[in-house]
Structure formats: C-alpha cells, structure tokens
Write a protein that holds these residues in place. Structure first.
Motif, PDB file in Angstrom:
ATOM      1  N   PRO A  92     119.828   7.760  56.361  1.00  0.00           N
ATOM      2  CA  PRO A  92     119.664   6.664  55.404  1.00  0.00           C
ATOM      3  C   PRO A  92     118.233   6.140  55.342  1.00  0.00           C
ATOM      4  O   PRO A  92     117.880   5.425  54.410  1.00  0.00           O
ATOM      5  CB  PRO A  92     120.614   5.594  55.931  1.00  0.00           C
ATOM      6  CG  PRO A  92     120.679   5.840  57.394  1.00  0.00           C
ATOM      7  CD  PRO A  92     120.571   7.337  57.544  1.00  0.00           C
ATOM      8  N   ILE A  93     117.402   6.533  56.288  1.00  0.00           N
ATOM      9  CA  ILE A  93     116.023   6.053  56.330  1.00  0.00           C
ATOM     10  C   ILE A  93     115.083   6.983  55.573  1.00  0.00           C
ATOM     11  O   ILE A  93     114.357   6.559  54.676  1.00  0.00           O
ATOM     12  CB  ILE A  93     115.564   5.876  57.796  1.00  0.00           C
ATOM     13  CG1 ILE A  93     116.453   4.836  58.480  1.00  0.00           C
ATOM     14  CG2 ILE A  93     114.088   5.490  57.874  1.00  0.00           C
ATOM     15  CD1 ILE A  93     116.336   4.794  59.974  1.00  0.00           C
ATOM     16  N   CYS A  94     115.104   8.280  55.933  1.00  0.00           N
ATOM     17  CA  CYS A  94     114.149   9.219  55.325  1.00  0.00           C
ATOM     18  C   CYS A  94     114.795  10.204  54.349  1.00  0.00           C
ATOM     19  O   CYS A  94     114.100  10.991  53.718  1.00  0.00           O
ATOM     20  CB  CYS A  94     113.404   9.978  56.414  1.00  0.00           C
ATOM     21  SG  CYS A  94     114.402  11.208  57.296  1.00  0.00           S
ATOM     22  N   ARG A  95     116.136  10.195  54.258  1.00  0.00           N
ATOM     23  CA  ARG A  95     116.909  11.059  53.367  1.00  0.00           C
ATOM     24  C   ARG A  95     116.908  12.529  53.796  1.00  0.00           C
ATOM     25  O   ARG A  95     117.328  13.402  53.052  1.00  0.00           O
ATOM     26  CB  ARG A  95     116.446  10.952  51.898  1.00  0.00           C
ATOM     27  CG  ARG A  95     116.360   9.535  51.355  1.00  0.00           C
ATOM     28  CD  ARG A  95     117.600   8.711  51.502  1.00  0.00           C
ATOM     29  NE  ARG A  95     118.731   9.255  50.751  1.00  0.00           N
ATOM     30  CZ  ARG A  95     119.990   8.891  50.906  1.00  0.00           C
ATOM     31  NH1 ARG A  95     120.305   7.977  51.787  1.00  0.00           N
ATOM     32  NH2 ARG A  95     120.938   9.432  50.206  1.00  0.00           N
ATOM     33  N   PHE A  96     116.440  12.833  54.999  1.00  0.00           N
ATOM     34  CA  PHE A  96     116.491  14.197  55.526  1.00  0.00           C
ATOM     35  C   PHE A  96     117.946  14.618  55.652  1.00  0.00           C
ATOM     36  O   PHE A  96     118.784  13.837  56.098  1.00  0.00           O
ATOM     37  CB  PHE A  96     115.793  14.267  56.891  1.00  0.00           C
ATOM     38  CG  PHE A  96     115.726  15.655  57.470  1.00  0.00           C
ATOM     39  CD1 PHE A  96     114.729  16.522  57.093  1.00  0.00           C
ATOM     40  CD2 PHE A  96     116.673  16.084  58.387  1.00  0.00           C
ATOM     41  CE1 PHE A  96     114.656  17.811  57.626  1.00  0.00           C
ATOM     42  CE2 PHE A  96     116.624  17.361  58.929  1.00  0.00           C
ATOM     43  CZ  PHE A  96     115.605  18.224  58.542  1.00  0.00           C
ATOM     44  N   GLU A  97     118.256  15.858  55.281  1.00  0.00           N
ATOM     45  CA  GLU A  97     119.616  16.378  55.362  1.00  0.00           C
ATOM     46  C   GLU A  97     119.681  17.514  56.369  1.00  0.00           C
ATOM     47  O   GLU A  97     118.800  18.370  56.396  1.00  0.00           O
ATOM     48  CB  GLU A  97     120.079  16.891  54.001  1.00  0.00           C
ATOM     49  CG  GLU A  97     120.205  15.817  52.957  1.00  0.00           C
ATOM     50  CD  GLU A  97     120.705  16.339  51.629  1.00  0.00           C
ATOM     51  OE1 GLU A  97     120.841  17.576  51.467  1.00  0.00           O
ATOM     52  OE2 GLU A  97     120.961  15.530  50.733  1.00  0.00           O
ATOM     53  N   ALA A  98     120.727  17.505  57.171  1.00  0.00           N
ATOM     54  CA  ALA A  98     120.945  18.577  58.141  1.00  0.00           C
ATOM     55  C   ALA A  98     122.447  18.857  58.219  1.00  0.00           C
ATOM     56  O   ALA A  98     123.255  17.930  58.317  1.00  0.00           O
ATOM     57  CB  ALA A  98     120.417  18.177  59.508  1.00  0.00           C
ATOM     58  N   TYR A 102     123.224  10.085  66.595  1.00  0.00           N
ATOM     59  CA  TYR A 102     122.650  11.295  66.013  1.00  0.00           C
ATOM     60  C   TYR A 102     121.150  11.079  65.860  1.00  0.00           C
ATOM     61  O   TYR A 102     120.726  10.065  65.293  1.00  0.00           O
ATOM     62  CB  TYR A 102     123.282  11.600  64.646  1.00  0.00           C
ATOM     63  CG  TYR A 102     122.697  12.835  63.995  1.00  0.00           C
ATOM     64  CD1 TYR A 102     123.105  14.104  64.381  1.00  0.00           C
ATOM     65  CD2 TYR A 102     121.727  12.728  63.019  1.00  0.00           C
ATOM     66  CE1 TYR A 102     122.567  15.239  63.804  1.00  0.00           C
ATOM     67  CE2 TYR A 102     121.178  13.856  62.423  1.00  0.00           C
ATOM     68  CZ  TYR A 102     121.604  15.109  62.819  1.00  0.00           C
ATOM     69  OH  TYR A 102     121.059  16.227  62.253  1.00  0.00           O
ATOM     70  N   ASP A 103     120.359  12.010  66.370  1.00  0.00           N
ATOM     71  CA  ASP A 103     118.900  11.937  66.245  1.00  0.00           C
ATOM     72  C   ASP A 103     118.478  12.660  64.975  1.00  0.00           C
ATOM     73  O   ASP A 103     118.660  13.881  64.870  1.00  0.00           O
ATOM     74  CB  ASP A 103     118.213  12.585  67.445  1.00  0.00           C
ATOM     75  CG  ASP A 103     118.477  11.846  68.737  1.00  0.00           C
ATOM     76  OD1 ASP A 103     118.585  10.606  68.694  1.00  0.00           O
ATOM     77  OD2 ASP A 103     118.575  12.501  69.790  1.00  0.00           O
ATOM     78  N   CYS A 104     117.903  11.922  64.028  1.00  0.00           N
ATOM     79  CA  CYS A 104     117.429  12.532  62.784  1.00  0.00           C
ATOM     80  C   CYS A 104     116.253  13.449  63.085  1.00  0.00           C
ATOM     81  O   CYS A 104     115.293  13.048  63.732  1.00  0.00           O
ATOM     82  CB  CYS A 104     117.013  11.444  61.791  1.00  0.00           C
ATOM     83  SG  CYS A 104     116.282  12.121  60.286  1.00  0.00           S
ATOM     84  N   ARG A 105     116.349  14.674  62.591  1.00  0.00           N
ATOM     85  CA  ARG A 105     115.256  15.634  62.783  1.00  0.00           C
ATOM     86  C   ARG A 105     114.111  15.400  61.813  1.00  0.00           C
ATOM     87  O   ARG A 105     113.048  15.979  61.958  1.00  0.00           O
ATOM     88  CB  ARG A 105     115.790  17.057  62.636  1.00  0.00           C
ATOM     89  CG  ARG A 105     116.657  17.443  63.828  1.00  0.00           C
ATOM     90  CD  ARG A 105     117.046  18.891  63.770  1.00  0.00           C
ATOM     91  NE  ARG A 105     118.363  18.991  63.142  1.00  0.00           N
ATOM     92  CZ  ARG A 105     118.778  20.002  62.409  1.00  0.00           C
ATOM     93  NH1 ARG A 105     117.991  21.015  62.170  1.00  0.00           N
ATOM     94  NH2 ARG A 105     119.991  19.999  61.902  1.00  0.00           N
ATOM     95  N   GLY A 106     114.327  14.532  60.817  1.00  0.00           N
ATOM     96  CA  GLY A 106     113.268  14.245  59.858  1.00  0.00           C
ATOM     97  C   GLY A 106     112.324  13.149  60.327  1.00  0.00           C
ATOM     98  O   GLY A 106     111.109  13.321  60.345  1.00  0.00           O
ATOM     99  N   CYS A 107     112.891  12.019  60.760  1.00  0.00           N
ATOM    100  CA  CYS A 107     112.052  10.870  61.135  1.00  0.00           C
ATOM    101  C   CYS A 107     112.249  10.418  62.577  1.00  0.00           C
ATOM    102  O   CYS A 107     111.533   9.535  63.051  1.00  0.00           O
ATOM    103  CB  CYS A 107     112.303   9.696  60.193  1.00  0.00           C
ATOM    104  SG  CYS A 107     113.952   8.960  60.330  1.00  0.00           S
ATOM    105  N   GLY A 108     113.219  11.002  63.276  1.00  0.00           N
ATOM    106  CA  GLY A 108     113.446  10.652  64.669  1.00  0.00           C
ATOM    107  C   GLY A 108     114.317   9.424  64.890  1.00  0.00           C
ATOM    108  O   GLY A 108     114.540   9.024  66.029  1.00  0.00           O
ATOM    109  N   ALA A 109     114.819   8.835  63.826  1.00  0.00           N
ATOM    110  CA  ALA A 109     115.679   7.655  63.967  1.00  0.00           C
ATOM    111  C   ALA A 109     116.979   8.043  64.682  1.00  0.00           C
ATOM    112  O   ALA A 109     117.475   9.156  64.527  1.00  0.00           O
ATOM    113  CB  ALA A 109     116.002   7.075  62.601  1.00  0.00           C
ATOM    114  N   ILE A 110     117.495   7.128  65.460  1.00  0.00           N
ATOM    115  CA  ILE A 110     118.790   7.329  66.101  1.00  0.00           C
ATOM    116  C   ILE A 110     119.834   6.645  65.230  1.00  0.00           C
ATOM    117  O   ILE A 110     119.835   5.417  65.100  1.00  0.00           O
ATOM    118  CB  ILE A 110     118.803   6.761  67.530  1.00  0.00           C
ATOM    119  CG1 ILE A 110     117.769   7.501  68.380  1.00  0.00           C
ATOM    120  CG2 ILE A 110     120.204   6.891  68.129  1.00  0.00           C
ATOM    121  CD1 ILE A 110     117.587   6.922  69.757  1.00  0.00           C
ATOM    122  N   LEU A 111     120.680   7.455  64.611  1.00  0.00           N
ATOM    123  CA  LEU A 111     121.713   6.913  63.732  1.00  0.00           C
ATOM    124  C   LEU A 111     122.941   6.545  64.541  1.00  0.00           C
ATOM    125  O   LEU A 111     123.314   7.246  65.484  1.00  0.00           O
ATOM    126  CB  LEU A 111     122.093   7.946  62.669  1.00  0.00           C
ATOM    127  CG  LEU A 111     120.970   8.505  61.804  1.00  0.00           C
ATOM    128  CD1 LEU A 111     121.540   9.452  60.753  1.00  0.00           C
ATOM    129  CD2 LEU A 111     120.174   7.401  61.155  1.00  0.00           C
TER     130      LEU A 111
END
Length: 75
Positions: A15-21, A34-43
């Motif tokens: 929801p922060i950087c819109r990166f999809e995995a 979940y660790d976002c691979r796009g921005c590193g945010a912890i969801l």
C-alpha cells in the motif's frame, strides 16, 4: 457437488510503494507480517483481517478460503 480446491498463491500489493509480488501462502497458518521487496516496509494485516494476504493480496489465505467455502471464485 465437488469441493473447490484452495488457491495457494496470491499477489500482494504494497500500500506504500505499490510494488507487487506473487507469493505462495502457508496452508496451515495466517501470515501476520510481510517485508515488501520494493520499499522494505513491514506490512501487517488491516484491522479485522487475519493476515497480510487477506489485507493486501489478490486471494485471501487458505484458511479463510476454506471457511468461506468459496475458493473457486478466486480462480
């Protein structure tokens, strides 16, 4: 009537950087982080959701699919 099979992959959108995995979901538990691979945010799950897949994924987690009894609608 045939029981629908559970879908095991879901695409999470940050929801922060819109990166999809696309990820494989655990079948026996809910995933709370979940660790976002796009921005590193912890969801973390949104209030009322059991896991990150239910909050940010294209398909809810397997336990919720089974509980709802409608896994086929996500195919």
């Amino acid at each position: 009537m045939r029981e629908a099979s559970v879908i095991l992959s879901s695409t999470i959108t940050c929801p922060i950087c819109r990166f999809e995995a696309t990820e494989v979901m655990p079948t026996d538990a809910c995933q709370h982080f979940y660790d976002c691979r796009g921005c590193g945010a912890i969801l973390r799950p949104k209030p009322g959701d059991c896991c990150v897949f239910c909050s940010y994924g294209t398909v809810p987690c397997p336990p919720v699919q089974v509980q709802r009894g409608n896994a086929a609608k996500y195919v």
